[in-house]
Design an enzyme around this catalytic site. Sequence first.
Site, PDB file in Angstrom:
ATOM      1  N   ASP A 153      43.660  39.814  82.705  1.00 46.14           N
ATOM      2  CA  ASP A 153      43.689  41.101  82.031  1.00 46.14           C
ATOM      3  C   ASP A 153      44.658  41.002  80.846  1.00 46.14           C
ATOM      4  O   ASP A 153      45.555  40.155  80.845  1.00 46.14           O
ATOM      5  CB  ASP A 153      44.163  42.147  83.059  1.00 46.14           C
ATOM      6  CG  ASP A 153      44.413  43.484  82.431  1.00 46.14           C
ATOM      7  OD1 ASP A 153      43.518  43.983  81.714  1.00 46.14           O
ATOM      8  OD2 ASP A 153      45.512  44.041  82.647  1.00 46.14           O
ATOM      9  N   ASP A 191      46.231  44.090  78.763  1.00 41.70           N
ATOM     10  CA  ASP A 191      47.301  45.092  78.700  1.00 41.70           C
ATOM     11  C   ASP A 191      47.940  45.323  80.067  1.00 41.70           C
ATOM     12  O   ASP A 191      47.251  45.597  81.050  1.00 41.70           O
ATOM     13  CB  ASP A 191      46.747  46.407  78.148  1.00 41.70           C
ATOM     14  CG  ASP A 191      46.112  46.210  76.770  1.00 41.70           C
ATOM     15  OD1 ASP A 191      46.262  45.100  76.200  1.00 41.70           O
ATOM     16  OD2 ASP A 191      45.464  47.139  76.274  1.00 41.70           O
TER      17      ASP A 191
HETATM   18 MG   LIG Z   1      45.792  46.108  82.534  1.00 39.57          MG
END
Ligand SMILES: [Mg+2]
Length: 355
Positions: free
Chosen positions: A9, A11
């Site tokens: 992932d 962010d």
């Molecule tokens: Mg995230």
Amino acid sequence: MSTATLFIDRDGTLIEEPPDAQIDTLAKVRLMPGVIPALLELAGRGFRFVMVTHQDGLGSAQFPQASFQTCHDFVLELFRSQGICFDAVFICPHREQDPCGCRKPKTGRLEEYLEAHPIDRNLSAVIGDRATDLDLAQNLGIRGLTVSSCGAPEQTWPAVAQALTSRHAAILRQTKETRIDARVRLDSEAAPQVSTGIGFFDHMLAQLAQHGGFELRLEASGDLHVDEHHTVEDCALVLGEALRQALGEKRGLARYGFVLPMDEAQVQVAIDLSGRAYSRFEGSFQRDRVGELPTELVPHFFRSLSQSLGAAIHVNVTGENTHHMVEACFKGVGRALRQALKCEGQMLPSTKGTL
Ligand SMILES: [Mg+2]
Ligand SMILES: [Zn+2]
């Protein structure tokens, strides 16, 4: 050959997530602590990286494509400058209420990638900061690991890298006589997968791993038209080397293992993972072969294993049924290994300070 792949992932995982959850100016870009050394270590261990990120409402007036792109390119360039490249980047621009197939935990657009780049499901993982990342891991049938900026010590990048690299090894060994692809994971008890072209030997290696309490996947193709010798010997050498590599520094290692007699066919096994090779085998078999496995290769297997593992292995077997006796040897060594491979703390089990 499938590869160990990490679906990461962006962010909240690679970079910090700002309070408004939208990275649209460079001033908001902050790397997560320890992410660069962790990814470099993982890259060095052969992991590939794929980025999988949500960018809610990307392309809308509140989140213009251009401001996203500037920051996203900056992030990718930052990682690239440190030697970390992403094999692919998947971005879901949709909102939660939009119908789409690419929003995590859906695997939508990953399917095509997975088809072109088969992943090793035992070694691959999803790394993220949200439940949807862990759900994606579940949908892919792989491990999920959490990174968090304010979480527990095991949710930091150094801890994640350690969890992904500890106590496993993969070895590919090719000679003119054999080609052996072996993987071990000491802290996994997934069912063994063994294929050597010698049915009875497959059965024995599977017993060794199962009773040893470690995961073994081993595929061998050898010059069986000559005889079984090279295949059996090289499997032992590769298995020993894989176990030795997986043990790493040997901190916390129980080191010693032994088993006592097992019913009709009696076997006594003692093992010391001392770093020094020594092998003693006592016992004789009434039959020359069990299935396609010549019984003279049984002591030879343990000698080769002790050599590449760096271990003292003592086996003493008696009995009547040769199949039972051979099987008892492999099971017994497995059981002894299970004890010796155990990890109990951080102490090095030697007064010398090295093992
Ligand atoms: Mg995230
Ligand atoms: Zn989507």
